[in-house]
Structures are given as structure tokens and as C-alpha cells.
Design a protein around this motif. Structure first.
Motif, short mmCIF file in Angstrom:
data_model
loop_
_atom_site.label_atom_id
_atom_site.label_comp_id
_atom_site.label_asym_id
_atom_site.label_seq_id
_atom_site.Cartn_x
_atom_site.Cartn_y
_atom_site.Cartn_z
N GLU A 52 -26.07 -77.00 72.16
CA GLU A 52 -25.22 -78.18 70.83
C GLU A 52 -25.28 -77.10 69.22
N VAL A 53 -24.40 -77.43 68.64
CA VAL A 53 -24.09 -76.44 67.51
C VAL A 53 -23.80 -77.44 66.80
N ASN A 54 -25.14 -77.06 65.35
CA ASN A 54 -24.30 -77.69 64.38
C ASN A 54 -24.64 -77.27 62.51
N GLU A 55 -24.71 -78.04 61.21
CA GLU A 55 -25.08 -77.33 60.83
C GLU A 55 -24.20 -76.17 60.65
N MET A 56 -22.79 -75.68 60.52
CA MET A 56 -21.97 -74.71 60.95
C MET A 56 -21.75 -74.27 59.35
N ARG A 57 -22.21 -73.58 58.61
CA ARG A 57 -21.87 -73.73 56.73
C ARG A 57 -21.29 -71.65 57.03
N ARG A 72 -21.81 -68.37 54.05
CA ARG A 72 -22.51 -68.13 52.43
C ARG A 72 -21.83 -67.25 52.04
N PRO A 73 -22.12 -67.63 51.18
CA PRO A 73 -21.42 -66.41 49.57
C PRO A 73 -20.90 -64.96 49.77
N SER A 74 -21.61 -64.52 51.19
CA SER A 74 -21.10 -63.13 52.24
C SER A 74 -20.55 -63.63 52.75
N GLY A 75 -19.83 -64.15 53.17
CA GLY A 75 -18.65 -63.87 54.23
C GLY A 75 -19.35 -64.67 56.00
N ILE A 76 -20.81 -64.70 56.46
CA ILE A 76 -21.31 -64.74 57.02
C ILE A 76 -20.91 -66.36 57.07
N VAL A 77 -20.94 -66.76 58.31
CA VAL A 77 -20.91 -68.72 58.74
C VAL A 77 -22.43 -68.54 59.88
N VAL A 78 -23.56 -69.46 58.93
CA VAL A 78 -24.64 -69.19 59.46
C VAL A 78 -24.23 -71.86 60.23
N GLY A 79 -25.16 -71.78 61.67
CA GLY A 79 -25.06 -72.68 61.62
C GLY A 79 -26.81 -72.85 63.45
N ARG A 80 -26.89 -73.77 63.44
CA ARG A 80 -27.88 -73.81 64.68
C ARG A 80 -27.71 -74.75 65.57
N LEU A 82 -35.34 -85.58 76.12
CA LEU A 82 -34.20 -84.18 76.20
C LEU A 82 -34.29 -83.63 75.03
N LYS A 83 -34.29 -84.27 74.13
CA LYS A 83 -33.93 -83.39 73.09
C LYS A 83 -35.82 -82.72 71.98
N GLU A 84 -36.00 -83.15 72.68
CA GLU A 84 -37.89 -83.00 72.36
C GLU A 84 -38.34 -81.30 72.74
N LEU A 85 -37.50 -81.85 74.16
CA LEU A 85 -37.22 -80.47 75.22
C LEU A 85 -36.98 -79.67 75.33
N THR A 86 -35.86 -79.60 73.48
CA THR A 86 -35.10 -78.34 73.28
C THR A 86 -36.41 -77.55 71.70
N THR A 87 -35.10 -77.00 71.15
CA THR A 87 -35.32 -76.60 70.33
C THR A 87 -34.16 -75.91 69.52
N GLN A 88 -33.86 -75.34 68.08
CA GLN A 88 -33.18 -75.05 67.79
C GLN A 88 -33.44 -73.49 66.65
N LYS A 89 -32.37 -72.33 67.79
CA LYS A 89 -32.47 -71.32 66.49
C LYS A 89 -30.97 -70.70 65.80
N PHE A 90 -31.24 -70.23 65.44
CA PHE A 90 -29.94 -69.89 64.13
C PHE A 90 -29.29 -69.04 64.49
N ILE A 91 -27.58 -69.24 64.57
CA ILE A 91 -26.75 -68.22 64.89
C ILE A 91 -26.01 -68.02 64.11
N VAL A 92 -25.16 -66.46 64.27
CA VAL A 92 -24.47 -66.20 62.45
C VAL A 92 -23.29 -65.62 63.35
N TYR A 93 -21.78 -66.17 62.76
CA TYR A 93 -20.49 -65.18 63.14
C TYR A 93 -19.98 -64.60 61.77
#
Length: 422
Positions: free
Chosen positions: A100-105, A107-115, A404-415
Motif C-alpha cells: 500500500e502506497v500513500n502520502e505521495m507528495r 517536493r520543490p526539488s522535483g522528486i515525489v516522496v511517499g510511503r 495485519l497492519k501492525e505486523l507491517t511498517t512503512q518505508k519511504f519511496i521516491v520517484y
């Protein structure tokens, strides 16, 4: 077994689990669900074998003098296996959180950051008695993308190995690495000590059992531990509480299943209503066989229904039909008492006051804080999480029921599109 042999066996298990976890993290949800449903079918097909192995544990447990309560938790029945199968179907029906991917934003640099939601990796489960935990834990860990090593109690070794055999046969049938689910095949306590040193391969330890087990695991582990020492849950009945509503809530919280961690262990009553309310609630509790241990004020009000509490009774997890009762000056004294004697499990307030309900929700530190509802609702299924693997009473990384969600964590992903940092 010799120490060297134990170390070699454990090291082989954890290395295999680590390797299996990587492939499991990318497993499609459809395959995970198919495996879970096939495990259920296999449990039904191999029921005679499983029950026969469980009878070996029961016979040995009786010889060792295990208590009636322990034997009851150890016993597997046809209904128990049907319940396991139903649990597997429920886990299969849950939405897969992995990927699951969310919080995609942007940034001023042009990269797109999400989790992105990802598995924890390898989980070590250490538990006592109940063989159903073997299936429940394996199902949740598999659906959440985690490999799991299961170390049940020595009293359930035949049952757990039989269940592990079923699990691994189904994994092999689907051409999936059977090291995704492993049961420690020997009962030497030294095996736990060696497992708790494997911080390079194991990401989380979840002990399920009594306070003694959890404290022993926490003291020895180099790996993060999901802690849940005990459930000392309280109810504060405010001055303006609906008393007719309060009594059924208190009865449900204490009487429905007194031996579970979300059962009520302490009743705090505002002094403005104590003389009116305490006799009514004490009579209702006494009728259900509840032994009441109270402060001096509560004993004076209900001299025949409440006996004086000893100093050691306050903050006790009775896990039985016993309850401490205290008259308090108001919400501040109630919250001070909870802060001192609570276990950060479940705390409730019964009140008509929105202001005091909000203070209670904000200021009381517990994994679940409730207004006008029974403590018994602190449960993964009741909260809509589906099955749970346990209840965490510490805040890292989960607080409360772990689904289930508590048996996972989140990592940052960048485009990016060739951006470089200036």
C-alpha cells in the motif's frame, strides 16, 4: 541437546527464515489467500492425525500434573479445529496491507516522496500451551508478508509439530519455501536463549503468555520485544454517570470472561454518588459470585458486600471473580490511581459529561481508552482489525491490538526524473 547442536539448529532456522522472508514480501495477495484457504482444508483432512498428536500432549500433561486450566488450554477438539479453519478464512478475506502506497507528495526539488507499507521481516513467536496460536500466528504473519519462527511450550510439542507439518506441506504444494513457517522442534529452554540473540536475522519477538514469560524474554532479548505484561483494567464511574447503564457495563467487563486480559480488575466510584450507586452495583456483582475488596469508604457503605482490601490487592490482575473498589474524589484522583496501578491496557469512564470524557480520553495512558463501553471491547476482532496476534501495551511500534497492519511498517519511496540535490 548439546549447546553447540542447539546453536547450529537455531542458526540454520533463522538463516532460512531470513531468506524466505525476502521472497514472501513480494508474494501476490491471491497466492497468500489460496495458501491460507488450503491450510484450512488440510486441517480438516488431517484432523484425526492432529487430534491423536494432541492426545499425546494431554496424556503427558496429566502425568506432569498440569492444572485443569492449563489442560483446557492445551486440549484440541473438532470444534477447535473448525474455529482455526474459520480464522484462516477470515484472515484470507482481509485486505492485504503489503505494498500500500500513500502520502505521495512532490517536493520543490522535483522528486515525489511517499510511503509504502512493507513487512517487518522475521517474527519470533514464543507462547505457552494453546496450540491454536500456531495456526493463528502463522496465518497473520504470512498474510502480512512475514516469515515466522514458532516456539510453543514443551507441553504442546506434539500438537505444534503436527500443525507445523500441515502448514509446511501446503506451502510445499504451492511451491513456496516452507521456511516461511517453522516450529522449533525441541523443547530445551536453551533454544529460546539462543533465538533471542539472533538480532541479525529476527526483527521482532512476540511473547504470549504470563507476565513471568514476558519479563524473562524481555530481559534476555537483543531483539525488540512486543510487551504485554498484564491487563489491569479500570472503570471510573463519574458523578453524573447513567447508573442504569453503568451496571451492565461493569458486569460485562468483570463477569463475561474474568480470566482474560481485558477483564475489569478495578472499580473507581465518584464519592458524590457512592452511597447511592455502590450498594446497587455491589449487589449485582455479588449475585454473579464476584468477591469485592474495597477501600475503607466503600466498606462502610457496603459493610456486608465489600470486604477490606489488603495493600497487595491494589493493582492486582486477579483473572478471576474478584474486583477492587475505591471511592475517589473525582476524575483527577481516578486518573492518578490509574496512572499508579494501571497496566496501560484498557481504561474506561462512564459519564454524561463531554468535557470530562475528553479529558479522560486525552490524559489516560492506555492502549485503549473508552467512554461508556465495556473493557471487553479491546480486541482486534471487535475493533474491526480481523484477527490479532496480541495486544501491545508499549508504544513502539504498535499500541493496542496488533492486526495485519501492525505486523507491517512503512518505508519511504521516491520517484525522480534525474533530479540531483543542490
Amino acid at each position: 541437546m548439546e549447546r553447540a547442536q542447539i546453536e547450529a539448529t537455531v542458526l540454520d532456522m533463522v538463516k532460512k527464515a531470513k531468506g524466505a522472508a525476502r521472497s514472501l514480501s513480494a508474494m501476490p495477495a491471491a497466492l497468500k489467500n489460496a495458501i491460507l484457504l488450503d491450510i484450512g482444508e488440510a486441517l480438516i483432512a488431517q484432523q484425526p492425525y492432529i487430534l491423536a498428536e494432541n492426545l499425546k500432549d494431554m496424556a503427558e500433561g496429566e502425568k506432569k500434573g498440569l492444572s485443569a486450566a492449563m489442560l483446557d488450554r492445551l486440549r484440541l477438539t473438532e470444534k477447535g479445529i473448525r474455529d482455526m479453519v474459520q480464522g484462516l478464512r477470515e484472515v484470507a478475506a482481509l485486505e492485504d496491507p503489503v505494498g500500500e502506497v500513500n502520502e505521495m507528495r512532490r517536493r520543490p526539488s522535483g522528486i515525489v516522496v511517499g510511503r509504502m507499507r512493507v513487512p517487518l521481516g522475521v517474527i519470533l513467536m514464543i507462547y505457552e500451551s494453546r496450540p491454536n496460536v500456531t495456526i493463528d500466528s502463522a496465518a497473520l504473519c504470512l498474510k502480512a508478508g512475514n516469515a515466522v519462527i514458532l516456539r510453543g511450550g514443551s507441553e504442546a510439542i506434539h500438537s505444534n509439530l503436527a500443525l507445523a507439518k500441515v502448514l509446511q506441506e501446503v506451502l510445499t504444494k504451492h511451491k513456496v519455501d516452507p521456511a516461511i513457517v517453522q516450529v522449533l522442534g525441541f523443547t530445551d529452554r536453551e533454544g529460546i536463549d539462543v533465538l533471542l540473540l539472533q538480532e541479525e536475522y529476527i526483527d521482532l519477538v512476540i511473547p504470549r503468555g504470563g507476565e513471568g514469560l514476558i519479563r524473562a524474554v524481555t530481559a534476555k532479548s537483543r531483539i525488540p520485544v512486543l510487551k504485554h505484561y498484564k491487563g489491569v483494567c479500570h472503570c471510573f464511574v463519574d458523578a453524573d454517570a447513567d447508573q442504569d447503564m453503568a451496571i451492565p457495563i461493569i458486569l460485562n467487563a468483570k463477569v463475561q470472561r474474568p480470566g482474560v486480559c481485558n477483564a475489569l480488575e478495578g472499580l473507581l466510584v465518584h464519592r458524590e454518588i457512592a452511597e447511592e450507586f455502590l450498594p446497587k452495583v455491589a449487589q449485582a456483582l455479588n449475585k454473579e459470585g464476584v468477591r469485592l475488596l474495597g477501600c475503607r469508604s466503600s466498606c462502610l457503605i457496603c459493610d456486608e458486600m465489600i470486604e477490606p482490601a489488603a495493600d497487595s490487592d491494589w493493582g492486582t490482575e486477579f483473572l478471576d471473580l474478584a474486583l477492587v473498589v475505591k471511592v475517589v474524589a473525582g476524575i483527577d484522583e481516578a486518573m492518578d490511581y490509574i496512572d499508579r496501578y494501571g497496566s496501560r491496557h484498557t481504561e474506561i469512564i462512564i459519564t454524561r459529561s463531554y468535557e470530562r470524557s475528553q479529558r479522560f480520553l486525552r490524559e489516560v495512558d492506555a492502549s485503549a481508552v473508552m467512554v461508556n463501553a465495556s473493557t471487553r471491547f479491546n480486541d482486534g476482532g471487535q475493533f474491526g482489525l480481523g484477527a490479532e496476534i496480541g495486544i501491545s501495551t508499549t508504544k513502539l511500534h504498535a499500541y493496542g491490538p496488533m492486526g495485519l497492519k501492525e505486523l507491517t511498517t512503512q518505508k519511504f519511496i521516491v520517484y525522480g526524473a534525474g533530479e540531483t540535490r543542490t
